[in-house]
Design an enzyme around this catalytic site. Structure first.
Site, mmCIF file in Angstrom:
data_model
loop_
_atom_site.group_PDB
_atom_site.id
_atom_site.type_symbol
_atom_site.label_atom_id
_atom_site.label_comp_id
_atom_site.label_asym_id
_atom_site.label_seq_id
_atom_site.Cartn_x
_atom_site.Cartn_y
_atom_site.Cartn_z
ATOM 1 N N ASP A 107 0.842 -1.200 0.000
ATOM 2 C CA ASP A 107 0.000 0.000 0.000
ATOM 3 C C ASP A 107 0.879 1.254 0.000
ATOM 4 O O ASP A 107 2.042 1.220 0.405
ATOM 5 C CB ASP A 107 -0.885 0.033 1.255
ATOM 6 C CG ASP A 107 -1.832 -1.150 1.316
ATOM 7 O OD1 ASP A 107 -2.141 -1.727 0.260
ATOM 8 O OD2 ASP A 107 -2.237 -1.499 2.448
HETATM 9 N N1 URA Z 1 -0.974 -5.981 4.090
HETATM 10 C C1 URA Z 1 -1.502 -4.757 4.040
HETATM 11 O O1 URA Z 1 -2.504 -4.473 4.679
HETATM 12 N N2 URA Z 1 -0.930 -3.834 3.236
HETATM 13 C C2 URA Z 1 0.190 -4.095 2.515
HETATM 14 O O2 URA Z 1 0.690 -3.210 1.815
HETATM 15 C C3 URA Z 1 0.745 -5.386 2.592
HETATM 16 C C4 URA Z 1 0.145 -6.311 3.383
#
Ligand code: URA
Length: 243
Positions: A107
């Site tokens: 993310d």
């Molecule tokens: N889990 C998440 O919530 N976000 C990420 O970027 C990777 C794993």
């Protein structure tokens, strides 16, 4: 890549110019095969035997690199979504065909180890749930962690909102009242944030400290390094753990 390729296809494959521009590059004497100046776009050569403007073709056997993803950039090729991880990489890597892409995504606000490659087979192998690549996350949450969280995550019965299939068992190590280290072998959408949120603990900081055998913590945020094919092979093997 050791196959013989037409020079116009080769120059385009490795991001130098389009197939149609290749004729002019070759006519200008910018391309050598071995020691000889190339004559025609239809001449064939192996990438490792070609020089462009006096330099060997870059990464003739493909690219695999480890990036320390900083916060604030997205793992998307679409710059409408803001700064992207691809802004941090050499532009020619993106002009390759296929272009470099990330192996899975993090993310926008998440930091840490992210592999990038132009090898579609590797992307498939290391993102497929079948291959069970272990990923380790350092997690900070906004509320105190419940006492039974390790048991719940390890149980293999935790079903996330909107899903039918429970998460595979995951290991969590409690590091403090609001800090934990989580190891998972899946990569569902926002999985870590959703797992902790399901236990009343919204995630406020998330850092991936390991992907398979690879850790980016020796790199500053935004830096990357190439991974040798040997290291990639070893990483791929031991990245996968038995369920
Ligand atoms: N889990 C998440 O919530 N976000 C990420 O970027 C990777 C794993």
């Amino acid at each position: 890549m050791s196959a013989l390729l037409r020079l116009d296809a080769l120059l385009s494959r490795f991001g130098y110019c389009s197939r149609s521009e290749a004729r002019a590059w070759i006519k200008a004497g910018r391309v050598l095969v071995g020691a000889a100046v190339a004559k025609s776009p239809s001449d064939k050569a192996t990438p490792a035997n070609v020089l462009v403007d006096g330099e060997p073709v870059e990464h003739p056997h493909g690219i695999l690199a480890l990036l320390h993803k900083p916060a604030g950039c997205v793992c998307s090729h679409d710059s409408d979504e803001g700064p992207t991880i691809y802004d941090l990489l050499p532009p020619r890597w993106l002009a390759r065909n296929p272009a470099v892409t990330s192996i899975g995504r993090l993310d926008k606000d998440v930091t840490g180890a992210l592999l990038v490659t132009d090898d579609g087979e590797l992307v498939h192998r290391w993102t497929s749930p079948k291959h069970k690549v272990a990923k380790i996350y350092e997690v900070t949450v906004a509320e105190d962690l419940p006492a039974d969280i390790a048991e719940v995550f390890a149980s293999g019965t935790l079903t996330l909102e909107g899903e039918d299939k429970p998460c595979l068992p995951a290991r969590v190590e409690i590091l403090g009242a609001r800090q934990a280290r989580l190891e998972i072998i899946e990569g569902r959408y926002h999985q870590v944030k959703r797992m902790f949120a399901s236990q009343g603990c919204p995630v406020v900081r998330l850092h991936r400290s390991r992907f398979g055998d690879f850790t980016a913590d020796d790199l500053a945020p935004g830096e990357w390094r190439l991974i040798s094919p040997q290291a990639a092979g070893a990483g791929a093997t031991s990245a996968c753990r038995e369920s």
